[in-house]
Design a protein around this motif. Structure first.
Motif, PDB file in Angstrom:
ATOM      1  N   LEU A 182       0.820  -1.204   0.000  1.00 31.56           N
ATOM      2  CA  LEU A 182       0.000   0.000   0.000  1.00 31.56           C
ATOM      3  C   LEU A 182       0.855   1.257   0.000  1.00 31.56           C
ATOM      4  CD1 LEU A 182      -2.845  -0.965   2.497  1.00 31.56           C
ATOM      5  CD2 LEU A 182      -2.998  -0.709   0.020  1.00 31.56           C
ATOM      6  N   GLU A 183       1.993   1.187   0.647  1.00 27.27           N
ATOM      7  CA  GLU A 183       2.906   2.332   0.640  1.00 27.27           C
ATOM      8  C   GLU A 183       3.391   2.612  -0.775  1.00 27.27           C
ATOM      9  OE1 GLU A 183       6.814   3.977   3.107  1.00 27.27           O
ATOM     10  OE2 GLU A 183       6.309   1.844   3.127  1.00 27.27           O
ATOM     11  N   ALA A 184       3.597   1.534  -1.544  1.00 27.49           N
ATOM     12  CA  ALA A 184       4.057   1.684  -2.925  1.00 27.49           C
ATOM     13  C   ALA A 184       2.942   2.168  -3.845  1.00 27.49           C
ATOM     14  CB  ALA A 184       4.613   0.358  -3.432  1.00 27.49           C
ATOM     15  N   GLN A 185       1.695   1.828  -3.506  1.00 28.81           N
ATOM     16  CA  GLN A 185       0.574   2.136  -4.396  1.00 28.81           C
ATOM     17  C   GLN A 185      -0.135   3.448  -4.055  1.00 28.81           C
ATOM     18  OE1 GLN A 185      -2.135  -1.275  -4.656  1.00 28.81           O
ATOM     19  NE2 GLN A 185      -0.411  -2.616  -4.245  1.00 28.81           N
ATOM     20  N   THR A 186       0.146   4.002  -2.875  1.00 25.98           N
ATOM     21  CA  THR A 186      -0.540   5.223  -2.451  1.00 25.98           C
ATOM     22  C   THR A 186       0.469   6.342  -2.216  1.00 25.98           C
ATOM     23  OG1 THR A 186      -0.414   4.771  -0.061  1.00 25.98           O
ATOM     24  CG2 THR A 186      -2.256   3.789  -1.288  1.00 25.98           C
ATOM     25  N   ASN A 187      -0.069   7.484  -1.807  1.00 26.34           N
ATOM     26  CA  ASN A 187       0.777   8.641  -1.486  1.00 26.34           C
ATOM     27  C   ASN A 187       0.954   8.808   0.017  1.00 26.34           C
ATOM     28  OD1 ASN A 187       1.052   9.553  -4.259  1.00 26.34           O
ATOM     29  ND2 ASN A 187      -1.088  10.170  -4.131  1.00 26.34           N
ATOM     30  N   PHE A 188       0.753   7.716   0.781  1.00 22.11           N
ATOM     31  CA  PHE A 188       0.943   7.734   2.221  1.00 22.11           C
ATOM     32  C   PHE A 188       2.214   6.971   2.584  1.00 22.11           C
ATOM     33  CE2 PHE A 188      -3.869   7.676   2.079  1.00 22.11           C
ATOM     34  CZ  PHE A 188      -4.006   9.031   2.344  1.00 22.11           C
ATOM     35  N   ASN A 189       2.889   7.432   3.637  1.00 24.65           N
ATOM     36  CA  ASN A 189       4.031   6.660   4.126  1.00 24.65           C
ATOM     37  C   ASN A 189       3.536   5.628   5.137  1.00 24.65           C
ATOM     38  OD1 ASN A 189       3.811   7.901   6.743  1.00 24.65           O
ATOM     39  ND2 ASN A 189       5.006   9.656   6.001  1.00 24.65           N
ATOM     40  N   LYS A 190       4.442   4.785   5.615  1.00 20.06           N
ATOM     41  CA  LYS A 190       4.033   3.669   6.464  1.00 20.06           C
ATOM     42  C   LYS A 190       3.426   4.147   7.775  1.00 20.06           C
ATOM     43  CE  LYS A 190       6.138  -0.139   6.160  1.00 20.06           C
ATOM     44  NZ  LYS A 190       7.088  -1.286   6.193  1.00 20.06           N
ATOM     45  N   LYS A 191       3.977   5.190   8.367  1.00 20.42           N
ATOM     46  CA  LYS A 191       3.436   5.692   9.627  1.00 20.42           C
ATOM     47  C   LYS A 191       2.004   6.188   9.443  1.00 20.42           C
ATOM     48  CE  LYS A 191       4.374   8.939  13.387  1.00 20.42           C
ATOM     49  NZ  LYS A 191       5.318   9.976  13.914  1.00 20.42           N
ATOM     50  N   GLU A 192       1.752   6.890   8.347  1.00 18.30           N
ATOM     51  CA  GLU A 192       0.400   7.374   8.068  1.00 18.30           C
ATOM     52  C   GLU A 192      -0.561   6.215   7.848  1.00 18.30           C
ATOM     53  OE1 GLU A 192       1.441  11.633   5.880  1.00 18.30           O
ATOM     54  OE2 GLU A 192       1.477   9.770   4.729  1.00 18.30           O
ATOM     55  N   LEU A 193      -0.093   5.188   7.157  1.00 20.99           N
ATOM     56  CA  LEU A 193      -0.926   4.013   6.924  1.00 20.99           C
ATOM     57  C   LEU A 193      -1.247   3.297   8.232  1.00 20.99           C
ATOM     58  CD1 LEU A 193       0.778   2.631   3.691  1.00 20.99           C
ATOM     59  CD2 LEU A 193      -1.556   3.521   3.867  1.00 20.99           C
ATOM     60  N   GLN A 194      -0.293   3.268   9.153  1.00 19.23           N
ATOM     61  CA  GLN A 194      -0.538   2.651  10.450  1.00 19.23           C
ATOM     62  C   GLN A 194      -1.643   3.389  11.205  1.00 19.23           C
ATOM     63  OE1 GLN A 194       3.338   2.801  12.214  1.00 19.23           O
ATOM     64  NE2 GLN A 194       4.073   0.945  11.183  1.00 19.23           N
ATOM     65  N   VAL A 195      -1.593   4.714  11.180  1.00 18.23           N
ATOM     66  CA  VAL A 195      -2.614   5.518  11.853  1.00 18.23           C
ATOM     67  C   VAL A 195      -3.980   5.280  11.217  1.00 18.23           C
ATOM     68  CG1 VAL A 195      -3.392   7.879  12.310  1.00 18.23           C
ATOM     69  CG2 VAL A 195      -0.986   7.287  12.597  1.00 18.23           C
ATOM     70  N   LEU A 196      -4.019   5.270   9.898  1.00 20.66           N
ATOM     71  CA  LEU A 196      -5.277   5.036   9.186  1.00 20.66           C
ATOM     72  C   LEU A 196      -5.826   3.640   9.474  1.00 20.66           C
ATOM     73  CD1 LEU A 196      -4.418   6.676   5.742  1.00 20.66           C
ATOM     74  CD2 LEU A 196      -6.196   7.431   7.338  1.00 20.66           C
ATOM     75  N   TYR A 197      -4.932   2.668   9.531  1.00 21.29           N
ATOM     76  CA  TYR A 197      -5.378   1.294   9.787  1.00 21.29           C
ATOM     77  C   TYR A 197      -5.943   1.154  11.188  1.00 21.29           C
ATOM     78  CZ  TYR A 197      -5.479  -3.785   9.950  1.00 21.29           C
ATOM     79  OH  TYR A 197      -5.897  -5.082  10.076  1.00 21.29           O
ATOM     80  N   ARG A 198      -5.290   1.786  12.190  1.00 14.90           N
ATOM     81  CA  ARG A 198      -5.819   1.735  13.548  1.00 14.90           C
ATOM     82  C   ARG A 198      -7.224   2.320  13.600  1.00 14.90           C
ATOM     83  NH1 ARG A 198      -0.781   3.234  15.398  1.00 14.90           N
ATOM     84  NH2 ARG A 198      -1.421   5.402  15.673  1.00 14.90           N
ATOM     85  N   GLY A 199      -7.403   3.467  12.958  1.00 15.77           N
ATOM     86  CA  GLY A 199      -8.716   4.093  12.946  1.00 15.77           C
ATOM     87  C   GLY A 199      -9.748   3.234  12.249  1.00 15.77           C
ATOM     88  N   PHE A 200      -9.353   2.625  11.139  1.00 20.02           N
ATOM     89  CA  PHE A 200     -10.262   1.762  10.387  1.00 20.02           C
ATOM     90  C   PHE A 200     -10.679   0.567  11.225  1.00 20.02           C
ATOM     91  CE2 PHE A 200     -11.396  -1.492   7.284  1.00 20.02           C
ATOM     92  CZ  PHE A 200     -12.105  -0.781   6.330  1.00 20.02           C
ATOM     93  N   LYS A 201      -9.712  -0.055  11.907  1.00 16.95           N
ATOM     94  CA  LYS A 201     -10.014  -1.239  12.714  1.00 16.95           C
ATOM     95  C   LYS A 201     -10.832  -0.886  13.953  1.00 16.95           C
ATOM     96  CE  LYS A 201      -9.381  -4.823  12.471  1.00 16.95           C
ATOM     97  NZ  LYS A 201      -8.234  -5.567  13.026  1.00 16.95           N
ATOM     98  N   ASN A 202     -10.644   0.322  14.501  1.00 13.07           N
ATOM     99  CA  ASN A 202     -11.454   0.739  15.649  1.00 13.07           C
ATOM    100  C   ASN A 202     -12.928   0.754  15.290  1.00 13.07           C
ATOM    101  OD1 ASN A 202      -9.302   1.074  17.387  1.00 13.07           O
ATOM    102  ND2 ASN A 202      -9.144   3.281  17.084  1.00 13.07           N
ATOM    103  N   GLU A 203     -13.233   1.251  14.111  1.00 14.28           N
ATOM    104  CA  GLU A 203     -14.625   1.357  13.676  1.00 14.28           C
ATOM    105  C   GLU A 203     -15.116   0.062  13.035  1.00 14.28           C
ATOM    106  OE1 GLU A 203     -16.662   3.670  14.296  1.00 14.28           O
ATOM    107  OE2 GLU A 203     -15.361   5.291  14.982  1.00 14.28           O
ATOM    108  N   CYS A 204     -14.205  -0.688  12.444  1.00 15.55           N
ATOM    109  CA  CYS A 204     -14.595  -1.874  11.672  1.00 15.55           C
ATOM    110  C   CYS A 204     -13.696  -3.048  12.061  1.00 15.55           C
ATOM    111  CB  CYS A 204     -14.470  -1.599  10.183  1.00 15.55           C
ATOM    112  SG  CYS A 204     -15.168  -0.011   9.679  1.00 15.55           S
ATOM    113  N   PRO A 205     -13.942  -3.660  13.217  1.00 15.04           N
ATOM    114  CA  PRO A 205     -13.079  -4.755  13.692  1.00 15.04           C
ATOM    115  C   PRO A 205     -13.003  -5.932  12.740  1.00 15.04           C
ATOM    116  CG  PRO A 205     -14.501  -3.952  15.455  1.00 15.04           C
ATOM    117  CD  PRO A 205     -14.990  -3.328  14.184  1.00 15.04           C
TER     118      PRO A 205
END
Length: 215
Positions: free
Chosen positions: A41-64
């Protein structure tokens, strides 16, 4: 579009991530899907790994479960519009995120769309928006499709807007935009016509830049 990202809480407990794999030590049997890892995903998007980690945590909080169905998406999105009915617009937005057309949004779908909306080029953002308005995905926007989207937006804004919206406001809005976009007067708007008209509209161009630095 920034509200889409904001709807998924960015709060949550700190999780340690392995370099090549998303750390999902809290995932149980309810999990339907999990990403293979953040590096692709880091290679396919304009987000770095740290940003993706934050987004993933938020996504999993709402959508386990790791996926979002349309009903859950509507519930999350509607929280931001308590005085209106966001269900119809959320339906159209969900379909735009659901690129595989299987009735669910995976984290990969979510983050790929956000990458375009927040960090994409002007053309990429306009292409994504065109696809949102092209409800039947035939490559053209009709006045009926644009009217459906605009009405959904007005419904979402609710009746407590100021100044108060007139009942014929959606039609006037669509007529004005369609007049500007349908350059050859054939009754439909193509992607090229849409992009050209939007690029000539300063208000639209400013709105595309609003959330570039959200994360």
């Amino acid at each position: 579009m920034g509200l889409v990202m904001g709807a998924f809480s960015m709060q949550g407990k700190q999780v340690d991530y392995h370099p090549d794999k998303v750390d999902d030590d809290l995932e149980l049997s309810i999990v339907c899907h999990r990403p293979e890892g953040l590096e692709p995903l880091e290679a396919q998007t304009n987000f770095n790994k740290k940003e993706l980690q934050v987004l993933y945590r938020g996504f999993k909080n709402e959508c386990p479960s790791g996926v979002v169905n349309e009903e859950t998406f509507k519930q999350i999105y509607s929280q931001f519009f308590p005085h209106g009915d966001a269900s119809t617009y959320a339906h159209y937005l969900f379909n735009a995120f659901d690129t595989s057309h299987n009735g669910s949004i995976k984290f990969e779908d979510f983050v790929m769309a956000l990458s375009i909306l927040l960090r994409g080029t002007t053309t990429e953002k306009l292409q994504w928006t065109f696809n949102l308005y092209d409800i039947n995905r035939d490559g053209y926007i009709t006045k009926e499709e644009m009217t459906d989207i605009v009405k959904a937006i007005y419904d979402m804004m609710g009746r407590f807007t100021y100044p108060a919206l007139k009942t014929d406001a959606p039609k006037q809005h669509v007529d004005a935009f369609f007049q500007k976009m349908d350059r050859n007067r054939d009754g439909v708007v193509t992607l090229d016509e849409f992009i050209l008209a939007c690029q000539e509209d300063e208000n639209i161009m400013r709105s595309l830049q609003l959330f570039e630095n959200v994360i």
